[in-house]
Design an enzyme around this catalytic site. Structure first.
Site, PDB file in Angstrom:
ATOM      1  N   GLU A   1      13.848   3.817  -8.324  1.00 23.69           N
ATOM      2  CA  GLU A   1      12.702   5.044  -8.272  1.00 23.69           C
ATOM      3  C   GLU A   1      12.688   5.796  -9.578  1.00 23.69           C
ATOM      4  O   GLU A   1      11.676   6.141 -10.345  1.00 23.69           O
ATOM      5  CB  GLU A   1      13.105   6.114  -7.105  1.00 23.69           C
ATOM      6  CG  GLU A   1      12.256   7.297  -7.295  1.00 23.69           C
ATOM      7  CD  GLU A   1      12.845   8.385  -6.246  1.00 23.69           C
ATOM      8  OE1 GLU A   1      13.478   9.164  -7.208  1.00 23.69           O
ATOM      9  OE2 GLU A   1      12.932   8.523  -5.399  1.00 23.69           O
TER      10      GLU A   1
ATOM     11  N   ASP B   1       8.746   1.699  -2.879  1.00 19.21           N
ATOM     12  CA  ASP B   1       7.685   2.784  -3.798  1.00 19.21           C
ATOM     13  C   ASP B   1       8.125   2.391  -5.208  1.00 19.21           C
ATOM     14  O   ASP B   1       7.190   2.538  -5.931  1.00 19.21           O
ATOM     15  CB  ASP B   1       8.126   4.162  -3.446  1.00 19.21           C
ATOM     16  CG  ASP B   1       9.737   4.600  -3.665  1.00 19.21           C
ATOM     17  OD1 ASP B   1      10.549   3.493  -3.316  1.00 19.21           O
ATOM     18  OD2 ASP B   1       9.778   5.733  -3.560  1.00 19.21           O
TER      19      ASP B   1
END
Length: 393
Positions: free
Chosen positions: A65, A126
């Site tokens: 991330e 993500d």
């Protein structure tokens, strides 16, 4: 007050007259753009080899991330040097040398034996989306075809390993590879699914699953926010054919869900689902009518809140409040953001944690007009020389 915050506050207070201007001109109308938040973040968190460190974790870890967000902001600020070195570190250390062949491990840091390396090899979808998005947009904006080739290869891995057909719903992105998922309740995370990115991927791959995933994401957010608050996690029950409370995390909304409001607030006004999303996510706006700060946690089933959200939460809500024309709440949240985010003053406060800094980079950069998204998800950066007086936070 810094130029950065002065211009953002002006944008909040000028309201409709300012919104008539192009997105990139709404908050910084001079010949330069404030860059201090990014340069101070990069100086503190990005190591010379391209590793992005979260200093507030025991393992001094790096995550996929963090690497993905750093690539995005390097592109927003036309910082090719940092983009390339963050990409190189990510590919070598998290993907075994090839993002085209292996999704990146989500966590790398100090091991229990004192060595350094991958702590958890499982990917986080993500981050995979943000890396692919940064590569595709870097290819377009910097005219670098090799980035598009790599971005498309990574996106193909995402589809193969992280997209699943859920009975009664259709195609959906899981938070991790489908080999780790299991029914009858499949766990999902709305903050992993920015609509902007899904729209951009549909432009890249019109026959892919992205529009279907976008439709299901809007449906998921509406179904899991009965009090106007998004939960951190939810589930899809293949038996009930409905969204349900997450079996492990419950109905709590907090540090994941705060990004759902951030992504919704930054959507293009021409995004077809924008009004629906903002209508579904009325909870934070209502809460700020009664409190000067957003809650840290909320029971999304009852709407009962607890704790005071940190400054990063206030930052994350800035685009959301701007989109809702909540001028007073926007000004109040701006006032909660420290002037010295990175602890640059010798006797200043402790630097804000990595995650709060990232939330503020997203929100403040958008509010300052450094970048915007089109209705098809394309990035619109505003590349102008940095203002000399704002090179430090």
């Amino acid at each position: 007050m810094t130029i950065r915050r002065r211009d953002a506050l002006a944008a909040a207070l000028l309201g409709p007259a300012l919104s008539a201007l192009p997105a990139h001109a709404q908050t910084s109308l001079g010949g330069c753009m404030p860059m201090g938040d990014w340069t101070s973040f990069a100086a503190r968190h990005i190591q010379p080899d391209g590793r992005v460190i979260d200093f507030d974790t025991p393992q001094q870890h790096s995550t996929s991330e963090g690497q993905s967000y750093a690539m995005f902001f390097a592109l927003v600020h036309d910082d090719r040097r940092n983009f390339e070195r963050v990409l190189a570190w990510t590919e070598f250390n998290l993907s075994g040398g090839s993002l085209a062949q292996r999704l990146p491990a989500w966590q790398w840091g100090r091991k229990t034996d004192g060595g350094w390396g991958v702590l958890d090899p499982n990917p986080a979808s993500d981050a995979d989306l943000w890396i692919a998005y940064a590569l595709l947009e870097a290819a377009r904006l910097w005219d670098e075809p090799r980035y598009r080739t790599l971005g498309r290869a990574l996106l193909a891995l995402v589809v193969r390993e992280e997209v699943v057909v859920l009975p009664g719903l259709g195609r959906m992105l899981l938070p991790w590879p489908k080999s780790l998922g299991k029914g009858p309740v499949w766990r999902l995370n709305a903050s992993y699914l920015p609509l902007q990115l899904l729209r951009r991927f549909h432009q890249e791959e019109p026959t892919g699953p992205w529009n279907e995933i976008a439709t299901n994401t809007v449906r998921m957010i509406g179904a899991t926010a009965p009090q106007g608050f998004a939960p951190d996690w939810c589930g899809w029950s293949t038996e009930q054919k409905a969204f349900v409370v997450d079996p492990d995390k419950g109905a709590t909304g907090g540090y994941d869900a705060i990004r759902v409001y951030l992504w919704a607030g930054m959507l293009s006004p021409q995004e077809p689902a924008r009004a629906t999303l903002l209508k579904s996510l009325y909870g934070p706006r209502r809460a700020l009518e009664k409190s000067p700060a957003p809650p840290e946690y909320v029971d999304t089933g009852t709407g009962i809140t607890r704790g005071t959200g940190p400054a990063g939460f206030s930052g994350a809500l800035l685009p959301y409040l701007k989109a809702q024309d909540a001028t007073a709440a926007l000004a109040a949240q701006l006032a909660r953001i420290p002037l010295d985010l990175g602890g640059t003053a010798p006797a200043g406060p402790r630097p804000l944690p990595y995650y709060e800094r990232m939330l503020l980079l997203f929100a403040q950069g958008w509010l300052d007009g450094r970048y915007a998204f089109t209705k098809t998800g394309a990035l619109q950066p505003q590349w102008r020389p940095a203002c000399p007086s704002t090179r430090t936070a």
